[in-house]
Design a protein around this motif. Sequence first.
Motif, mmCIF file in Angstrom:
data_model
loop_
_atom_site.group_PDB
_atom_site.id
_atom_site.type_symbol
_atom_site.label_atom_id
_atom_site.label_comp_id
_atom_site.label_asym_id
_atom_site.label_seq_id
_atom_site.Cartn_x
_atom_site.Cartn_y
_atom_site.Cartn_z
ATOM 1 N N UNK A 346 0.851 -1.184 0.000
ATOM 2 C CA UNK A 346 0.000 0.000 0.000
ATOM 3 C C UNK A 346 0.884 1.231 0.000
ATOM 4 N N UNK A 347 0.554 2.195 -0.843
ATOM 5 C CA UNK A 347 1.319 3.437 -0.911
ATOM 6 C C UNK A 347 0.777 4.435 0.103
ATOM 7 N N UNK A 348 1.659 4.897 0.978
ATOM 8 C CA UNK A 348 1.265 5.854 1.999
ATOM 9 C C UNK A 348 2.319 6.938 2.123
ATOM 10 N N UNK A 349 1.917 8.022 2.772
ATOM 11 C CA UNK A 349 2.858 9.102 3.052
ATOM 12 C C UNK A 349 3.678 8.754 4.284
ATOM 13 N N UNK A 350 4.979 8.918 4.175
ATOM 14 C CA UNK A 350 5.876 8.712 5.315
ATOM 15 C C UNK A 350 6.322 10.082 5.825
ATOM 16 N N UNK A 351 5.806 10.455 6.984
ATOM 17 C CA UNK A 351 6.097 11.785 7.539
ATOM 18 C C UNK A 351 6.892 11.692 8.836
ATOM 19 N N UNK A 352 7.492 10.541 9.109
ATOM 20 C CA UNK A 352 8.149 10.344 10.404
ATOM 21 C C UNK A 352 9.314 11.305 10.621
ATOM 22 N N UNK A 353 10.174 11.453 9.620
ATOM 23 C CA UNK A 353 11.305 12.374 9.769
ATOM 24 C C UNK A 353 10.820 13.812 9.913
ATOM 25 N N UNK A 354 9.821 14.154 9.133
ATOM 26 C CA UNK A 354 9.275 15.515 9.215
ATOM 27 C C UNK A 354 8.735 15.798 10.608
ATOM 28 N N UNK A 355 8.042 14.833 11.175
ATOM 29 C CA UNK A 355 7.483 15.009 12.520
ATOM 30 C C UNK A 355 8.600 15.230 13.539
ATOM 31 N N UNK A 356 9.702 14.488 13.407
ATOM 32 C CA UNK A 356 10.826 14.639 14.336
ATOM 33 C C UNK A 356 11.412 16.039 14.262
ATOM 34 N N UNK A 357 11.615 16.534 13.047
ATOM 35 C CA UNK A 357 12.213 17.858 12.899
ATOM 36 C C UNK A 357 11.259 18.957 13.378
ATOM 37 N N UNK A 358 9.989 18.814 13.058
ATOM 38 C CA UNK A 358 9.017 19.827 13.482
ATOM 39 C C UNK A 358 8.904 19.833 15.005
ATOM 40 N N UNK A 359 8.999 18.662 15.620
ATOM 41 C CA UNK A 359 8.986 18.585 17.081
ATOM 42 C C UNK A 359 10.171 19.350 17.676
ATOM 43 N N UNK A 360 11.341 19.240 17.035
ATOM 44 C CA UNK A 360 12.502 19.996 17.498
ATOM 45 C C UNK A 360 12.253 21.500 17.386
#
Length: 530
Positions: A346-360
């Motif tokens: 299934x094709x999905x959006x991977x936003x894990x790295x973005x979430x980490x940086x935005x949290x910083x």
Amino acid sequence: MAGLCEGGSEPPGSLKASSVSQLVAQWLSSTGIDPHRLVDLSDVEFDSVEQQEQPGEESRFRKTTSLDIKEGSKLEVEQGSEVTPANEHETEILSNLSTLKRHFPYSLSSSILLANLCWEFMLTWHRNVDELNALRAAIKCLQVIPSPHLKEGLCSLIWSMHLRQKFESAARLFQKVGKVPKERLCRQDIGISDLEMPLFLDTCMVFLDTFMEASLMSVAHTPMDISRYEELWNCGVSGPPPLVELAMAQPAVNYELLHLHYQLAMALHMLAFFSMRFPKPISSLFDNVGQAALFADLTSQPQLPSHNPDPTLVIYRTQFLSRVISGAIQMIQLVEWDENSQDDKVTRLDARLAVQWISKCYNLASVWQVSSDSLRRYQICELYSNGFDRLAEEVSVSTSRVVCPLILRKLLLIDYDYFEFQVMPAVQDPSLVASQLLLIVGQRLRQIVINSPDMRSKMSHLSPSLSTWLDSLNEENLKSNGSPDLTDLAQLLALTLQHLPEDHQEYHLALQMVETVQAFISASKNKPVT
């Protein structure tokens, strides 16, 4: 301390308790073993854990990603993890180490052994600064040292003897050029390449985070007893103090000053990672007081920045963090995921790295007195601008069942009286977000009209005032490469109308776009299949 920097070995004929720790650490540094495996709960330093335990104190301190092993409290590691090797190589290493520990239980206690192993890797990095893997290995050992007092003291030694000068040189270069310095400058002042700068700054940030954790933890726990040693060493041999004694003798640091350096490391890492250009980042992001305190002795008590920064400074900080959020959102990508270990992907959006940086970014914002609300509004608009509507909704909206206004029923093509009203609890002023989203709606509508093969037909649905307004918009502000989806456009317009004040100067344009979008959707449904 010169001996520690130059090699760390004892002079011939001066064997003492520290010699065993150093020799075993030198051996372990060549094995590649995971330092977590070296935390042995049966060591003598953990004999009094039950007696020293102080329930409830841990809750006063922030959680970290490192292994949280504390003197005076039960160890938060799986029992027996130190004797569950991953492979035969580790089995042999741990077996040999266990044999050595039976003869040298004090010299090879977990904290002492890990401290010496950390130092061996630091010496390797000192001899070849370009070898960042050695530096990262040292920090990994540092993170898992059970004794917070030993960890804090060792951090002080590492900072003063190895990292401070290199980190300061990197900061001065960024201040000078406003971006990652060129290869020649990096080699000349630091000894690493420009390509390695993001990794170096990330490692500095992890080190300072570990330093802060140790500084907090050491306040609540009894220092490790280093006076005990094997009877073998009762021979009165003199010589330079061993590493552990030096580390334990280090004075406590100024936590707030340490945190100031952590803020700088995080900001510089953001600059390097996203290849940003930001003129004079130190003087732009820190006031005069903060700049004067940077790189002062960490045990000193200089004046520190005010908690009420100058408005101009806050503007620069907001601009900086907004650009980092933009860079983070650009990292979101479509990836294929396995569903329930089946062959279907299934094709999905991977936003894990973005979430980490935005949290910083939000972490820095809380320290820098930057409005988290303004950053969240910016984040929502950036997600919509990039076409990540579902992610934007996850950040911004929740729903409430209410009577559906006629204008929205018309737009969303629904024939029932109630619908899920989308509210924005994540932001303080939804009307301000709505006015910003209206521009994105207009840019999307303009792109649909211009890129349509029947553009003339599409333009016939535009009123003169709406057409003029659309022409005034800059389509390039949309960061999504794909063609806007009409259904998504209708949902975004509906969300905008729900929160846009009726006295807004462009509210009438939003109402006109309802008619236009509804006509486009109807036309697309009636379009004959070719």
